[in-house]
Design a protein around this motif. Structure first.
Motif, PDB file in Angstrom:
ATOM      1  N   LEU A 127       0.856  -1.187   0.000  1.00  0.00           N
ATOM      2  CA  LEU A 127       0.000   0.000   0.000  1.00  0.00           C
ATOM      3  C   LEU A 127       0.893   1.237   0.000  1.00  0.00           C
ATOM      4  CD1 LEU A 127      -2.774   1.379   0.202  1.00  0.00           C
ATOM      5  CD2 LEU A 127      -2.602   1.160   2.704  1.00  0.00           C
ATOM      6  N   VAL A 128       0.766   2.051  -1.017  1.00  0.00           N
ATOM      7  CA  VAL A 128       1.556   3.278  -1.157  1.00  0.00           C
ATOM      8  C   VAL A 128       0.596   4.459  -1.092  1.00  0.00           C
ATOM      9  CG1 VAL A 128       3.155   4.572  -2.606  1.00  0.00           C
ATOM     10  CG2 VAL A 128       3.245   2.071  -2.578  1.00  0.00           C
ATOM     11  N   ARG A 129       0.778   5.326  -0.121  1.00  0.00           N
ATOM     12  CA  ARG A 129      -0.104   6.476   0.072  1.00  0.00           C
ATOM     13  C   ARG A 129       0.439   7.681  -0.690  1.00  0.00           C
ATOM     14  NH1 ARG A 129      -2.806   4.911   4.944  1.00  0.00           N
ATOM     15  NH2 ARG A 129      -1.604   3.350   6.080  1.00  0.00           N
ATOM     16  N   PRO A 130      -0.423   8.624  -1.025  1.00  0.00           N
ATOM     17  CA  PRO A 130       0.065   9.889  -1.593  1.00  0.00           C
ATOM     18  C   PRO A 130       0.957  10.614  -0.598  1.00  0.00           C
ATOM     19  CG  PRO A 130      -2.295   9.635  -1.945  1.00  0.00           C
ATOM     20  CD  PRO A 130      -1.889   8.544  -1.009  1.00  0.00           C
ATOM     21  N   GLY A 131       1.863  11.426  -1.092  1.00  0.00           N
ATOM     22  CA  GLY A 131       2.802  12.129  -0.230  1.00  0.00           C
ATOM     23  C   GLY A 131       2.114  12.945   0.846  1.00  0.00           C
ATOM     24  N   GLY A 132       2.574  12.758   2.094  1.00  0.00           N
ATOM     25  CA  GLY A 132       2.026  13.527   3.207  1.00  0.00           C
ATOM     26  C   GLY A 132       0.807  12.915   3.857  1.00  0.00           C
ATOM     27  N   LEU A 133       0.202  11.890   3.271  1.00  0.00           N
ATOM     28  CA  LEU A 133      -0.996  11.278   3.834  1.00  0.00           C
ATOM     29  C   LEU A 133      -0.592  10.159   4.788  1.00  0.00           C
ATOM     30  CD1 LEU A 133      -4.083  11.196   3.844  1.00  0.00           C
ATOM     31  CD2 LEU A 133      -3.965   9.514   1.991  1.00  0.00           C
ATOM     32  N   ARG A 134      -1.126  10.221   5.993  1.00  0.00           N
ATOM     33  CA  ARG A 134      -0.792   9.223   7.005  1.00  0.00           C
ATOM     34  C   ARG A 134      -2.017   8.404   7.369  1.00  0.00           C
ATOM     35  NH1 ARG A 134       3.283  12.107  11.411  1.00  0.00           N
ATOM     36  NH2 ARG A 134       4.932  12.676   9.922  1.00  0.00           N
ATOM     37  N   GLY A 135      -1.760   7.277   7.997  1.00  0.00           N
ATOM     38  CA  GLY A 135      -2.833   6.400   8.436  1.00  0.00           C
ATOM     39  C   GLY A 135      -2.250   5.157   9.075  1.00  0.00           C
ATOM     40  N   ARG A 136      -3.093   4.213   9.389  1.00  0.00           N
ATOM     41  CA  ARG A 136      -2.623   2.959   9.977  1.00  0.00           C
ATOM     42  C   ARG A 136      -1.886   2.144   8.926  1.00  0.00           C
ATOM     43  NH1 ARG A 136      -7.342  -0.255  12.669  1.00  0.00           N
ATOM     44  NH2 ARG A 136      -5.551  -1.495  13.367  1.00  0.00           N
ATOM     45  N   SER A 137      -0.951   1.320   9.383  1.00  0.00           N
ATOM     46  CA  SER A 137      -0.260   0.439   8.455  1.00  0.00           C
ATOM     47  C   SER A 137      -1.180  -0.717   8.080  1.00  0.00           C
ATOM     48  CB  SER A 137       1.027  -0.099   9.077  1.00  0.00           C
ATOM     49  OG  SER A 137       0.738  -0.967  10.158  1.00  0.00           O
ATOM     50  N   LEU A 138      -1.040  -1.197   6.874  1.00  0.00           N
ATOM     51  CA  LEU A 138      -1.879  -2.294   6.407  1.00  0.00           C
ATOM     52  C   LEU A 138      -1.660  -3.546   7.237  1.00  0.00           C
ATOM     53  CD1 LEU A 138      -3.829  -3.589   4.430  1.00  0.00           C
ATOM     54  CD2 LEU A 138      -1.934  -3.882   2.820  1.00  0.00           C
ATOM     55  N   ILE A 139      -0.428  -3.805   7.607  1.00  0.00           N
ATOM     56  CA  ILE A 139      -0.148  -5.021   8.375  1.00  0.00           C
ATOM     57  C   ILE A 139      -0.827  -4.972   9.739  1.00  0.00           C
ATOM     58  CG2 ILE A 139       2.019  -4.089   9.269  1.00  0.00           C
ATOM     59  CD1 ILE A 139       1.224  -7.762   8.437  1.00  0.00           C
ATOM     60  N   ARG A 140      -0.932  -3.777  10.344  1.00  0.00           N
ATOM     61  CA  ARG A 140      -1.608  -3.671  11.635  1.00  0.00           C
ATOM     62  C   ARG A 140      -3.098  -3.950  11.500  1.00  0.00           C
ATOM     63  NH1 ARG A 140       1.770  -4.717  15.530  1.00  0.00           N
ATOM     64  NH2 ARG A 140       3.676  -3.484  15.363  1.00  0.00           N
ATOM     65  N   VAL A 141      -3.688  -3.471  10.436  1.00  0.00           N
ATOM     66  CA  VAL A 141      -5.101  -3.769  10.206  1.00  0.00           C
ATOM     67  C   VAL A 141      -5.299  -5.264  10.017  1.00  0.00           C
ATOM     68  CG1 VAL A 141      -7.054  -3.376   8.662  1.00  0.00           C
ATOM     69  CG2 VAL A 141      -5.523  -1.486   9.226  1.00  0.00           C
ATOM     70  N   GLN A 142      -4.401  -5.911   9.284  1.00  0.00           N
ATOM     71  CA  GLN A 142      -4.517  -7.346   9.071  1.00  0.00           C
ATOM     72  C   GLN A 142      -4.348  -8.121  10.366  1.00  0.00           C
ATOM     73  OE1 GLN A 142      -1.483  -7.664   6.027  1.00  0.00           O
ATOM     74  NE2 GLN A 142      -3.008  -7.726   4.395  1.00  0.00           N
ATOM     75  N   LEU A 143      -3.459  -7.642  11.234  1.00  0.00           N
ATOM     76  CA  LEU A 143      -3.273  -8.312  12.521  1.00  0.00           C
ATOM     77  C   LEU A 143      -4.517  -8.192  13.397  1.00  0.00           C
ATOM     78  CD1 LEU A 143       0.390  -7.264  13.424  1.00  0.00           C
ATOM     79  CD2 LEU A 143      -0.408  -9.487  12.613  1.00  0.00           C
ATOM     80  N   ASP A 144      -5.196  -7.055  13.308  1.00  0.00           N
ATOM     81  CA  ASP A 144      -6.406  -6.855  14.108  1.00  0.00           C
ATOM     82  C   ASP A 144      -7.619  -7.586  13.533  1.00  0.00           C
ATOM     83  OD1 ASP A 144      -4.965  -5.262  15.808  1.00  0.00           O
ATOM     84  OD2 ASP A 144      -5.581  -3.377  14.877  1.00  0.00           O
ATOM     85  N   GLY A 168      -8.525  -0.209   2.757  1.00  0.00           N
ATOM     86  CA  GLY A 168      -9.421   0.918   2.972  1.00  0.00           C
ATOM     87  C   GLY A 168      -9.447   1.353   4.425  1.00  0.00           C
ATOM     88  N   THR A 169      -9.439   0.375   5.345  1.00  0.00           N
ATOM     89  CA  THR A 169      -9.388   0.699   6.766  1.00  0.00           C
ATOM     90  C   THR A 169      -8.082   1.401   7.115  1.00  0.00           C
ATOM     91  OG1 THR A 169     -10.813  -1.190   7.293  1.00  0.00           O
ATOM     92  CG2 THR A 169      -9.496  -0.270   9.085  1.00  0.00           C
ATOM     93  N   ALA A 170      -6.982   0.897   6.572  1.00  0.00           N
ATOM     94  CA  ALA A 170      -5.689   1.534   6.823  1.00  0.00           C
ATOM     95  C   ALA A 170      -5.621   2.916   6.197  1.00  0.00           C
ATOM     96  CB  ALA A 170      -4.563   0.650   6.275  1.00  0.00           C
ATOM     97  N   TYR A 171      -6.326   3.097   5.093  1.00  0.00           N
ATOM     98  CA  TYR A 171      -6.263   4.352   4.336  1.00  0.00           C
ATOM     99  C   TYR A 171      -6.988   5.485   5.038  1.00  0.00           C
ATOM    100  CZ  TYR A 171      -5.497   6.783  -0.119  1.00  0.00           C
ATOM    101  OH  TYR A 171      -5.062   7.637  -1.084  1.00  0.00           O
ATOM    102  N   ASP A 172      -8.211   5.228   5.455  1.00  0.00           N
ATOM    103  CA  ASP A 172      -8.985   6.330   6.046  1.00  0.00           C
ATOM    104  C   ASP A 172      -9.794   5.924   7.274  1.00  0.00           C
ATOM    105  OD1 ASP A 172     -11.040   4.817   4.934  1.00  0.00           O
ATOM    106  OD2 ASP A 172     -11.297   6.141   3.209  1.00  0.00           O
ATOM    107  N   GLY A 173      -9.542   4.725   7.819  1.00  0.00           N
ATOM    108  CA  GLY A 173     -10.196   4.329   9.063  1.00  0.00           C
ATOM    109  C   GLY A 173     -11.592   3.784   8.915  1.00  0.00           C
ATOM    110  N   ARG A 174     -12.048   3.514   7.697  1.00  0.00           N
ATOM    111  CA  ARG A 174     -13.399   2.972   7.511  1.00  0.00           C
ATOM    112  C   ARG A 174     -13.494   1.593   8.166  1.00  0.00           C
ATOM    113  NH1 ARG A 174     -12.824   2.228   1.026  1.00  0.00           N
ATOM    114  NH2 ARG A 174     -11.622   4.139   1.379  1.00  0.00           N
ATOM    115  N   PRO A 175     -14.643   1.215   8.708  1.00  0.00           N
ATOM    116  CA  PRO A 175     -14.767  -0.091   9.379  1.00  0.00           C
ATOM    117  C   PRO A 175     -14.731  -1.231   8.370  1.00  0.00           C
ATOM    118  CG  PRO A 175     -16.893   1.007   9.280  1.00  0.00           C
ATOM    119  CD  PRO A 175     -15.882   2.008   8.787  1.00  0.00           C
TER     120      PRO A 175
END
Length: 437
Positions: A127-144, A168-175
């Motif tokens: 997962l590659v985000r646009p420059g400056g955009l932060r969020g959860r890491s994909l691996i953390r979402v998968q672990l949860d 999508g959850t890692a990107y913007d926090g959607r459930p």
């Protein structure tokens, strides 16, 4: 008719035949070498973000493709998917393919490469985000995601769709949405499997180690408050070193659960062959050793070492970065074994680099596995920077040196080059450190 004319006639016929053949040669163009697989996929993605290998297109279930397209179109960010067969090339470079493809496309988004072998699908993602955009890491979402390892792997859509949802959850926090029952594997055996019990014991061990470490740190802080302040013994470690340690720790924490999920999925396959059972046992041993090393690099070790001005492991006297790097290498190899990829040695010079798929002349009679970058550095007559660890330099000083300058008798990671020199790191770790600490 003279004898001379009889001799010349066959020669003239052969010459005419040769000229006729040469006349047709320019009509057959030279066949150009086909482009490399990453170039083929990246070129196809310009018109369709879902690439299916030509050998798999005929008869591929359209319902699977339609479901993947629907999930990708509703993601809200670019999704690139490649479905390819398992080949020697993909077994060797599958872990690096998403990175190679993203470099060719040059755009942010989710990159998924999934391969099929023996009726089972496995894949890697980036997962590659646009420059400056932060969020959860994909691996953390998968672990949860507690049901991530319960999804069927006999067809590609269920896992790919779930990975898009996790991104999508890692990107913007959607459930995360519910998983359809048809996408879940039937629980054939109630209770935890052997690997699940091992993973649970690993987490319990890490939790106990963390609690003990907290008590230890608190005790030392209270003691130090009673003493007068002392001048610093030397310069502090550069911020880059702390960042490197955190980076290696993140890689280890990513690959250990990932290998655990892949191993559990592999164990659920029916009618495993003798060769597959050997792969399972090998992966289990490497993953157990990885957990042992990760549990050893705990807070109590770091607190004791920081107070004494050096980093070290209680038992083997080796820095935390060696244990964390060894854990990362062994977990990555365990994942390779149960995901259908060829087992790759690490890069000798820096095991946190991509696997050692090239050979580099370390001396006149010794070649070591190395990543492409380090191998090219050696070819230029230079020594790669290597994995740097803190060690004593001189009588009273300390500094950072390549790990191979340490005493091999003090660490199985140094002795084996993290498995690059001899593929028995897991056995040595188990012999030196025992089980998960």
């Amino acid at each position: 008719m003279s004898a001379l004319s009889l001799v010349k006639r066959p020669r003239s016929r052969r010459l005419a035949l040769l000229l006729a053949v040469l006349a047709f040669l320019p009509l057959t163009p030279a066949q150009a070498a086909p482009p490399e697989l990453p170039d083929q996929i990246a070129a196809a993605w310009r018109t369709d973000h879902l690439y299916v290998d030509a050998a798999m297109r005929q008869g591929f279930p359209q319902a699977e493709l339609a479901r993947i397209r629907a999930a990708a179109s509703s993601a809200g960010f670019p999704v690139y998917v490649a479905l390819i067969p398992r080949t020697p090339y993909t077994r060797q470079d599958q872990l690096d393919l998403p990175t190679l493809l993203q470099a060719r496309v040059g755009e942010p988004g989710l990159y998924l490469v999934w391969t099929a072998s023996d009726g089972y699908w496995s894949g890697t993602e980036k997962l590659v985000r646009p420059g400056g955009l932060r969020g959860r890491s994909l691996i953390r979402v998968q672990l949860d995601d507690k049901l991530d390892n319960k999804i069927v792997t006999d067809r590609p859509a269920p896992k790919i769709v779930r990975t898009i949802q996790q991104a999508g959850t890692a990107y913007d926090g959607r459930p995360l949405p519910e998983i359809p029952v048809s996408d879940l594997t039937p629980e054939l055996i109630r209770g935890r499997s052997t690997s699940e019990k091992e993973e649970l014991s690993g987490y319990v061990g890490m939790g106990i180690g963390g609690l003990i470490g907290f008590v230890f740190v608190l005790t030392r802080v209270l003691r130090r408050r009673r003493r007068p302040a002392r001048p610093a013994a030397g310069p502090k470690s550069p911020a880059t070193v702390d960042h490197r340690l955190a980076s290696v720790r993140t890689q280890a924490d990513r690959w250990i659960p990932k290998a655990g999920r892949a191993l559990r999925s592999f164990e659920k396959r029916r009618n495993l062959t003798a060769e597959q059972l050997d792969l399972r046992d090998d992966a289990t041993a490497r993953l157990a050793a990885a957990r042992t090393l990760r549990a050893g690099a705990s807070a109590d070790d770091r607190a004791d070492d920081q107070a004494s001005g050096s980093t070290g492991d209680r038992k083997a006297g080796t820095p935390d970065i060696l244990a964390l790097t060894g854990a990362f290498v062994l977990a990555r190899q365990a994942f390779q074994l149960v995901s259908g990829n060829d087992l790759q040695p690490p890069c000798f010079f820096d095991p946190t680099h991509p696997s050692g798929t090239h050979r580099a002349a370390w001396s006149d009679d010794i070649e070591v596995p190395a990543c492409k970058t380090c191998a090219q550095t050696v070819e230029r007559g230079k020594t790669p920077h290597g994995l740097q660890v803190k060690a004593k330099t001189g009588l009273f000083g300390s500094g950072f040196v390549p790990y191979w300058n340490l005493d091999p008798d003090e660490s199985p990671m140094v002795a084996t080059g993290f498995g690059a020199l001899s593929d028995d790191l897991a056995e040595r770790v188990t012999r030196v450190y025992g089980g998960v600490r």
